[in-house]
Design an enzyme around this catalytic site. Structure first.
Site, PDB file in Angstrom:
ATOM      1  NE  ARG A 184     -10.908 -10.155  -1.465  1.00 18.58           N
ATOM      2  CZ  ARG A 184     -11.191  -9.226  -2.216  1.00 18.58           C
ATOM      3  NH1 ARG A 184     -11.585  -9.492  -3.648  1.00 18.58           N
ATOM      4  NH2 ARG A 184     -11.214  -7.936  -2.047  1.00 18.58           N
ATOM      5  CE  LYS A 220      -3.566  -1.796   2.755  1.00 15.50           C
ATOM      6  NZ  LYS A 220      -4.624  -1.776   2.178  1.00 15.50           N
TER       7      LYS A 220
END
Length: 463
Positions: free
Chosen positions: A315, A241
């Site tokens: 996820r 990020k």
């Protein structure tokens, strides 16, 4: 933790200041009914009956004063009088018009402070609210404690809230309620929950990944599973990020905080259920052994997943935990996760994107959210987007290209790991309040917690 029970007490006629809460529409009649000294004070303060107007009003004697708040929120709102709880002098108060109702929650939470690293400045003693509905006190205190727990866990930096510390929080809860705790880590984690292990294996040994399970209640009762994303920090992995995107990633375990608080509510109320709490706890770090874009992981369920983005790690760990939750024939599965930026772009911070595979469950959740002022917004499990999850070399990919329908495709990915006949809801929640409101400071926040609790206690009422 704030002693919430001391701040909301049954009204037994004890000495207390009066708090007038006046709706703007009722302002003219209320003002006309006041004695001259009150009307003079109102004029001196320049109050016009607009929402937010507030003042201390004089009584007949010097010490005989009361408080005023003009508020246009409904009586069912928890935040109706929250602004006064942190502004009035210490002491006891009772409402002049009507009983406390739901507003007790906001009153309590307005007095909670996260003070682990910095003491709040200018804070005086407690403001006690008296209620004529003593039967409601215990439930209100529990909700305040659960909400404060979420806030405090999310506000705590990763250095003090890694996987080990998250496990300690679950253990504390298990010990308090006589629940069973089981933690899978190391070689057993790699074998039993391979995607949890893959995501967390690059972290330092002190932040080693684990699957935390708590079980409580009579095995003969309906089983409910609560699954919370516990990414204690998310660097993005090798798909790192930018600095701005990493700044708040201590909150990426907000889903775990929500399910931990919800589990506490279930056990404290002694709901007749078999509770199964599952928290996959990891740090998505960067090292030579980090999982890579292009890797193919084999999940606990046996489905293979091509990693197309290491920053779509939540996820992956949820998938293994959901597969485990579905193995014991649950009657209901709820998961909470700070999963996608797409949900925040679509709905902002206040509305959790809510997905459900069962119409009755979806209807109940939305109605509960509206009733308790904890709103949810349903999003579709749209079959037309399932092809986006196809991979050329595996059963699934974890992050479709293009960025379209990011929250939907993430939910569709999770659905592949949930038994099709089990009612399931997925809350894609922000777990963070970017700007303060009365009773709701900037920082960690519980979104969807009270709505989910309302559904659980209605479906499985305490006996």
């Amino acid at each position: 933790m704030t002693d919430f029970a001391s701040l909301l007490q049954p009204d037994k006629g004890q000495s207390a200041r009066t708090l007038h809460v006046v709706h703007p529409d009722a302002w003219p009649d209320w003002l006309a009914a006041q004695p001259p000294r009150v009307r003079a004070a109102v004029a001196a303060h320049g109050l016009t009956g607009k929402p937010g107007n507030a003042a201390v009003l004089p009584g007949e004697a010097t010490e005989d004063w009361s408080a005023l708040l003009v508020c246009n929120e409904p009586t069912s709102s928890p935040w109706r009088i929250a602004s006064r709880a942190s502004a009035l002098p210490e002491g006891a108060y009772r409402l002049a018009e009507g009983d406390v109702g739901a507003a007790g929650l906001g009153w309590l939470l307005a007095q909670h402070r996260f003070e682990r690293y910095k003491k709040a400045e200018g804070q005086t003693g407690p403001r006690i609210l008296l209620t004529g509905d003593p039967a409601r006190v215990e439930e209100t205190v529990r909700l305040a404690e659960a909400t404060a727990l979420v806030r405090d866990l999310v506000d705590t930096p990763t250095a003090d809230m890694g996987p080990l510390q998250l496990e300690a929080e679950v253990k504390r809860l298990a010990d308090r309620h006589g629940a069973m705790l089981h933690v899978t880590k190391g070689a057993d984690l790699e074998k039993q929950f391979p995607m949890v292990h893959a995501v967390g294996r690059a972290a330092d040994k002190a932040f080693a990944p684990r699957l935390i399970e708590l079980q409580w209640g009579n095995p003969k009762h309906p089983r409910i599973a609560l699954v919370g994303k516990g990414v204690c920090f998310d660097s993005g992995g090798l798909d790192i990020k930018p600095a701005a995107g990493m700044r708040l990633m201590k909150k990426d375990m907000g889903g775990a905080a929500h399910t931990l608080a919800l589990a506490a509510l279930v056990m404290e109320a002694h709901l007749p259920v078999r509770l199964h709490l599952l928290i996959p706890a990891v740090e998505n770090a960067i090292a030579g052994n980090a999982f890579r874009p292009g890797d193919v992981l084999t999940s606990r369920k046996g489905l293979t997943v091509e990693v197309t983005n290491t920053d779509a790690e939540g996820r992956l760990i949820l998938a293994d935990a959901l597969a485990r939750a579905g193995e014991d024939d649950p009657a209901l599965i709820l998961d909470f996760a700070t999963l996608t930026g797409a949900a925040r772009v679509a709905l902002g911070p206040d509305l959790p994107a809510t997905f459900a595979n069962d119409e009755t469950l979806a209807t109940d959740l939305l109605a509960a959210g509206e009733a308790v002022h904890d709103p949810l917004w349903r999003m579709p499990l749209w079959d037309g987007y399932r092809d986006m999850l196809k991979s050329d070399i595996a059963d699934l990919n974890n992050a479709p290209e293009g960025g379209f329908a990011g929250a939907v495709t993430a939910a569709l990915f999770l659905q592949r790991f949930v038994p099709g006949d089990v009612p399931w809801a997925h809350f894609d929640t922000f777990a963070w309040r970017p700007a303060a409101k009365p009773g709701r400071p900037k920082g960690g926040e519980a979104y969807g917690l009270r709505a989910a609790w309302e559904v659980l206690k209605t479906r499985y009422p305490a006996r």
